[in-house]
Scaffold this motif. Sequence first.
Motif, PDB file in Angstrom:
ATOM      1  N   GLY A   9      53.677  43.253  -2.424  1.00 43.48           N
ATOM      2  CA  GLY A   9      54.617  42.502  -1.590  1.00 43.48           C
ATOM      3  C   GLY A   9      54.062  41.092  -1.418  1.00 43.48           C
ATOM      4  N   ARG A  10      54.756  40.288  -0.647  1.00 44.29           N
ATOM      5  CA  ARG A  10      54.249  38.932  -0.390  1.00 44.29           C
ATOM      6  C   ARG A  10      54.553  38.499   1.041  1.00 44.29           C
ATOM      7  N   VAL A  11      53.730  37.604   1.559  1.00 42.93           N
ATOM      8  CA  VAL A  11      54.168  36.848   2.735  1.00 42.93           C
ATOM      9  C   VAL A  11      54.129  35.383   2.352  1.00 42.93           C
ATOM     10  N   ILE A  14      53.883  29.251   4.297  1.00 40.21           N
ATOM     11  CA  ILE A  14      54.698  28.156   4.841  1.00 40.21           C
ATOM     12  C   ILE A  14      55.654  27.660   3.744  1.00 40.21           C
ATOM     13  N   GLY A  15      56.776  27.070   4.162  1.00 40.69           N
ATOM     14  CA  GLY A  15      57.786  26.631   3.194  1.00 40.69           C
ATOM     15  C   GLY A  15      58.912  27.653   3.181  1.00 40.69           C
ATOM     16  N   GLU A  16      59.566  27.801   4.345  1.00 37.44           N
ATOM     17  CA  GLU A  16      60.580  28.853   4.465  1.00 37.44           C
ATOM     18  C   GLU A  16      61.979  28.285   4.240  1.00 37.44           C
ATOM     19  N   HIS A  17      62.748  28.981   3.432  1.00 38.24           N
ATOM     20  CA  HIS A  17      64.116  28.567   3.078  1.00 38.24           C
ATOM     21  C   HIS A  17      64.127  27.228   2.318  1.00 38.24           C
ATOM     22  N   THR A  18      62.980  26.821   1.842  1.00 40.77           N
ATOM     23  CA  THR A  18      62.918  25.585   1.065  1.00 40.77           C
ATOM     24  C   THR A  18      63.130  25.846  -0.423  1.00 40.77           C
ATOM     25  N   ASP A  19      62.924  27.101  -0.856  1.00 36.50           N
ATOM     26  CA  ASP A  19      62.971  27.322  -2.317  1.00 36.50           C
ATOM     27  C   ASP A  19      64.356  27.038  -2.900  1.00 36.50           C
ATOM     28  N   TYR A  20      65.404  27.529  -2.223  1.00 30.28           N
ATOM     29  CA  TYR A  20      66.746  27.277  -2.776  1.00 30.28           C
ATOM     30  C   TYR A  20      67.235  25.860  -2.455  1.00 30.28           C
ATOM     31  N   ASN A  21      66.383  25.093  -1.769  1.00 30.93           N
ATOM     32  CA  ASN A  21      66.668  23.665  -1.566  1.00 30.93           C
ATOM     33  C   ASN A  21      65.783  22.796  -2.458  1.00 30.93           C
ATOM     34  N   ARG A 150      71.848  35.180  -2.968  1.00 29.91           N
ATOM     35  CA  ARG A 150      71.575  33.867  -3.574  1.00 29.91           C
ATOM     36  C   ARG A 150      70.138  33.433  -3.281  1.00 29.91           C
ATOM     37  N   CYS A 151      69.166  34.315  -3.509  1.00 37.19           N
ATOM     38  CA  CYS A 151      67.769  34.005  -3.168  1.00 37.19           C
ATOM     39  C   CYS A 151      67.232  32.902  -4.073  1.00 37.19           C
ATOM     40  N   GLY A 152      66.178  32.246  -3.593  1.00 42.15           N
ATOM     41  CA  GLY A 152      65.472  31.266  -4.410  1.00 42.15           C
ATOM     42  C   GLY A 152      64.478  31.974  -5.310  1.00 42.15           C
ATOM     43  N   MET A 154      61.047  31.934  -4.908  1.00 43.43           N
ATOM     44  CA  MET A 154      59.715  32.153  -4.343  1.00 43.43           C
ATOM     45  C   MET A 154      59.175  33.572  -4.534  1.00 43.43           C
ATOM     46  N   ASP A 155      59.948  34.571  -4.157  1.00 44.30           N
ATOM     47  CA  ASP A 155      59.397  35.932  -4.122  1.00 44.30           C
ATOM     48  C   ASP A 155      59.004  36.392  -5.525  1.00 44.30           C
ATOM     49  N   GLN A 156      59.881  36.151  -6.482  1.00 43.95           N
ATOM     50  CA  GLN A 156      59.608  36.607  -7.847  1.00 43.95           C
ATOM     51  C   GLN A 156      58.405  35.869  -8.439  1.00 43.95           C
ATOM     52  N   SER A 199      69.113  43.171   6.278  1.00 42.06           N
ATOM     53  CA  SER A 199      69.226  43.110   4.833  1.00 42.06           C
ATOM     54  C   SER A 199      69.509  41.680   4.387  1.00 42.06           C
ATOM     55  N   LEU A 200      68.845  41.311   3.290  1.00 40.81           N
ATOM     56  CA  LEU A 200      69.031  39.966   2.746  1.00 40.81           C
ATOM     57  C   LEU A 200      70.448  39.740   2.252  1.00 40.81           C
ATOM     58  N   SER A 201      71.114  40.820   1.861  1.00 42.18           N
ATOM     59  CA  SER A 201      72.473  40.633   1.362  1.00 42.18           C
ATOM     60  C   SER A 201      73.388  40.272   2.521  1.00 42.18           C
ATOM     61  N   ASP A 204      74.243  36.130   6.483  1.00 40.23           N
ATOM     62  CA  ASP A 204      73.527  34.999   7.097  1.00 40.23           C
ATOM     63  C   ASP A 204      72.698  34.199   6.100  1.00 40.23           C
ATOM     64  N   TYR A 205      72.008  34.908   5.210  1.00 35.21           N
ATOM     65  CA  TYR A 205      71.139  34.217   4.256  1.00 35.21           C
ATOM     66  C   TYR A 205      71.980  33.327   3.334  1.00 35.21           C
ATOM     67  N   ASN A 206      73.012  33.922   2.742  1.00 38.23           N
ATOM     68  CA  ASN A 206      73.870  33.140   1.859  1.00 38.23           C
ATOM     69  C   ASN A 206      74.541  31.998   2.622  1.00 38.23           C
ATOM     70  N   THR A 319      57.956  34.936   8.849  1.00 43.13           N
ATOM     71  CA  THR A 319      57.797  34.716   7.407  1.00 43.13           C
ATOM     72  C   THR A 319      58.931  35.417   6.662  1.00 43.13           C
ATOM     73  N   GLY A 320      59.354  34.839   5.553  1.00 47.06           N
ATOM     74  CA  GLY A 320      60.468  35.430   4.807  1.00 47.06           C
ATOM     75  C   GLY A 320      61.791  34.890   5.321  1.00 47.06           C
ATOM     76  N   ALA A 321      62.861  35.585   5.011  1.00 49.64           N
ATOM     77  CA  ALA A 321      64.193  35.078   5.333  1.00 49.64           C
ATOM     78  C   ALA A 321      64.455  35.002   6.832  1.00 49.64           C
ATOM     79  N   GLY A 322      63.805  35.864   7.614  1.00 53.06           N
ATOM     80  CA  GLY A 322      64.030  35.869   9.060  1.00 53.06           C
ATOM     81  C   GLY A 322      65.139  36.818   9.456  1.00 53.06           C
TER      82      GLY A 322
END
Length: 371
Positions: A9-11, A14-21, A150-152, A154-156, A199-201, A204-206, A319-322
């Motif tokens: 897994g990952r944590v 820092i840099g949250e919600h910045t990947d898809y930006n 629509r994840c960025g 980062m995780d992968q 759930s990320l789906s 809110d995340y999208n 940390t993560g999507a929140g």
Amino acid sequence: MTIKTTAPGRVNLIGEHTDYNQGWVMPVAIDLKLEVRLIPRPDRLFIATVPGFDQLQSYNIDSLRPVQGQPDWIDYLKAVCWALGKNGYRLKGAEVTITSEIPIGVGLSSSAALELAVAGALNKALNLNIDLPQLALICQQAENEYVGVRCGIMDQYAIALCRAGQALLLDCLTLDYQHIPFILGQYSLLIVNSRVERSLSASDYNQRHNECEEAVQLIGKYLGKPFNSLREINLEDLKKAEEYLPRLYYRRSRYIIEENARVLAAAGALDKHDLVSFGLLLKRSHAGLRDLYAVSCPELDLIVDTAVADQDVLGARMTGAGFGGCAIVLLKQSAVDRVSAAVDEAFVRNGWLRPDFYLTAAAVGLKVECE
Ligand code: GLA
């Protein structure tokens, strides 16, 4: 032949919600991991099981249709097969056994770990010769287009490329990355699972993703120059557009622009072994996620507030999507029990489910072996 892959897994430090930006992120892989054992089959059938969790499920790799609604665990395997196929790789069926210690749905990337573990095993079994960055991109595509999140990236990327004892500083625009020593000395990294599942789906995340895209459009319109992403916009531009911009878009944009600066400052602090400055940046990041980006929740705020009230805590943040999930706390080793007890008591006082605690080092990413 059995292929065994191990994916952590990952944590995100820092840099949250910045990947898809198109900004910067700095995750570490964690000690909790998932294992896949894969035996190729000559036909087109995939048969998968998670012993002790769910019964056997199977599918034919020629009849895959993107998910509508909530995904099931098997959909992540289907998604990987679908994305590999879409990228022109010839697949075969397989028998897959999955075991995992990564809690599901709490923001530790159990789904990306599953994607990478399956993709890594297929890559090896079928000699596809896909390199790790490409494998991560294919898994992101699987999640974006098949699962519908629509994840960025980062995780992968974190799961594919992290190294033990190091954080991964990733530029999500260029995909350049750097391993930065994450040396804790007398400090520890504590993960606190709020046990609020989200759930990320979930929309809110999208929705955050869409809000940022709309903000970029509007700022570009007001300033009379088109931008591709918030990465290209600085605080000065934002200030100029502020009076025209709906408040919500202003807040989202300001958070992302400031968070990008914090990631680079945090990497600089780690380079100088300055954990005190690093911890301060974690606190500011949380404040931005709570007040401007609005992805925290009372449980995560309570973890952070309780932790940072202790003198031996350098910093803490969700940390993560929140919207639930986990927080990280950077603290003196000697304070781990005390701070955990304080957080636990605060949850009990509120009548909430008691949180879970995991200590982690910065762990290694995907491993692929033949058995
Ligand atoms: C999830 C997504 C990532 C990233 C984080 C928030 O983990 O999968 O791509 O956007 O949320 O930083």
